[in-house]
Motif scaffolding. Sequence first.
Motif, PDB file in Angstrom:
ATOM      1  N   ALA A 184      26.783  35.175  50.245  1.00 23.00           N
ATOM      2  CA  ALA A 184      26.728  34.400  49.001  1.00 23.00           C
ATOM      3  C   ALA A 184      25.320  34.588  48.462  1.00 23.00           C
ATOM      4  N   LYS A 185      25.210  35.428  47.436  1.00 25.06           N
ATOM      5  CA  LYS A 185      23.898  35.781  46.897  1.00 25.06           C
ATOM      6  C   LYS A 185      23.920  35.722  45.379  1.00 25.06           C
ATOM      7  N   GLY A 232      39.737  35.972  44.464  1.00 29.19           N
ATOM      8  CA  GLY A 232      40.973  36.520  45.008  1.00 29.19           C
ATOM      9  C   GLY A 232      41.288  37.946  44.596  1.00 29.19           C
ATOM     10  N   GLN A 233      40.385  38.579  43.900  1.00 26.84           N
ATOM     11  CA  GLN A 233      40.582  39.980  43.544  1.00 26.84           C
ATOM     12  C   GLN A 233      39.776  40.856  44.498  1.00 26.84           C
ATOM     13  N   PHE A 234      40.257  42.085  44.692  1.00 24.90           N
ATOM     14  CA  PHE A 234      39.547  42.999  45.587  1.00 24.90           C
ATOM     15  C   PHE A 234      39.505  44.396  44.993  1.00 24.90           C
ATOM     16  N   VAL A 235      38.601  45.181  45.548  1.00 26.80           N
ATOM     17  CA  VAL A 235      38.501  46.599  45.211  1.00 26.80           C
ATOM     18  C   VAL A 235      38.376  47.363  46.529  1.00 26.80           C
ATOM     19  N   ILE A 236      38.987  48.529  46.571  1.00 24.48           N
ATOM     20  CA  ILE A 236      38.854  49.427  47.724  1.00 24.48           C
ATOM     21  C   ILE A 236      38.042  50.621  47.251  1.00 24.48           C
ATOM     22  N   ILE A 290      27.332  34.768  43.770  1.00 21.32           N
ATOM     23  CA  ILE A 290      28.581  35.488  44.000  1.00 21.32           C
ATOM     24  C   ILE A 290      28.844  35.458  45.497  1.00 21.32           C
ATOM     25  N   LYS A 291      29.978  34.869  45.872  1.00 27.60           N
ATOM     26  CA  LYS A 291      30.375  34.856  47.285  1.00 27.60           C
ATOM     27  C   LYS A 291      31.429  35.933  47.468  1.00 27.60           C
ATOM     28  N   LYS A 292      31.200  36.820  48.455  1.00 26.32           N
ATOM     29  CA  LYS A 292      32.119  37.919  48.651  1.00 26.32           C
ATOM     30  C   LYS A 292      32.281  38.241  50.121  1.00 26.32           C
ATOM     31  N   ILE A 294      35.203  36.181  46.476  1.00 26.09           N
ATOM     32  CA  ILE A 294      35.660  34.857  46.899  1.00 26.09           C
ATOM     33  C   ILE A 294      35.426  33.834  45.790  1.00 26.09           C
ATOM     34  N   SER A 295      34.236  33.855  45.222  1.00 27.63           N
ATOM     35  CA  SER A 295      33.945  32.955  44.107  1.00 27.63           C
ATOM     36  C   SER A 295      32.847  33.555  43.238  1.00 27.63           C
TER      37      SER A 295
END
Length: 148
Positions: free
Chosen positions: A52-53, A119-123, A139-141, A76-77
């Motif tokens: 979370a940065k 809830g979105q992702f990237v590969i 941004i939490k990821k 995440i958020s």
Amino acid sequence: MIIDTLENAGKYTSLHPRFAKAFEYLKSIDLNTIESGKYEIDGKDLHASVSAKEGVKSEDAKFEAHNSYIDIQVCISGKEGMGWKPRAKCVDPKGEFNTEKDVIFYNDQPDMYFQLTDGQFVIFYPEDVHAPMIGEGVIKKLVVKVKI
């Protein structure tokens, strides 16, 4: 590169032998309460990190690629902007490839930008040079590293 929501993750499990386990892990955890840190899923073949940065400006984002791992990056958020360019079009590396950290950085600029939200992702595959963490605020990821 693939962009989607976690609800559709099942569509991608056949793309790599470790994707099913990676997405099972993502379903098994509470993304809202998971703490920052590193998480082992399957040794060096599959592991995750949560951070979370504060987001950065696009011109300050690190433009990077990996050789040995595929990234599954989950927002995440917050709102995380990312830049992307095919590795074949990157011509200006910033130093040598770091084998220990499995990363090379580039001075090139992304061809395109997109944004992920909750809830979105990237590969990102090794042929995808990417500039993550672009945005304002925290941004939490979660990033799952998948050994090729």
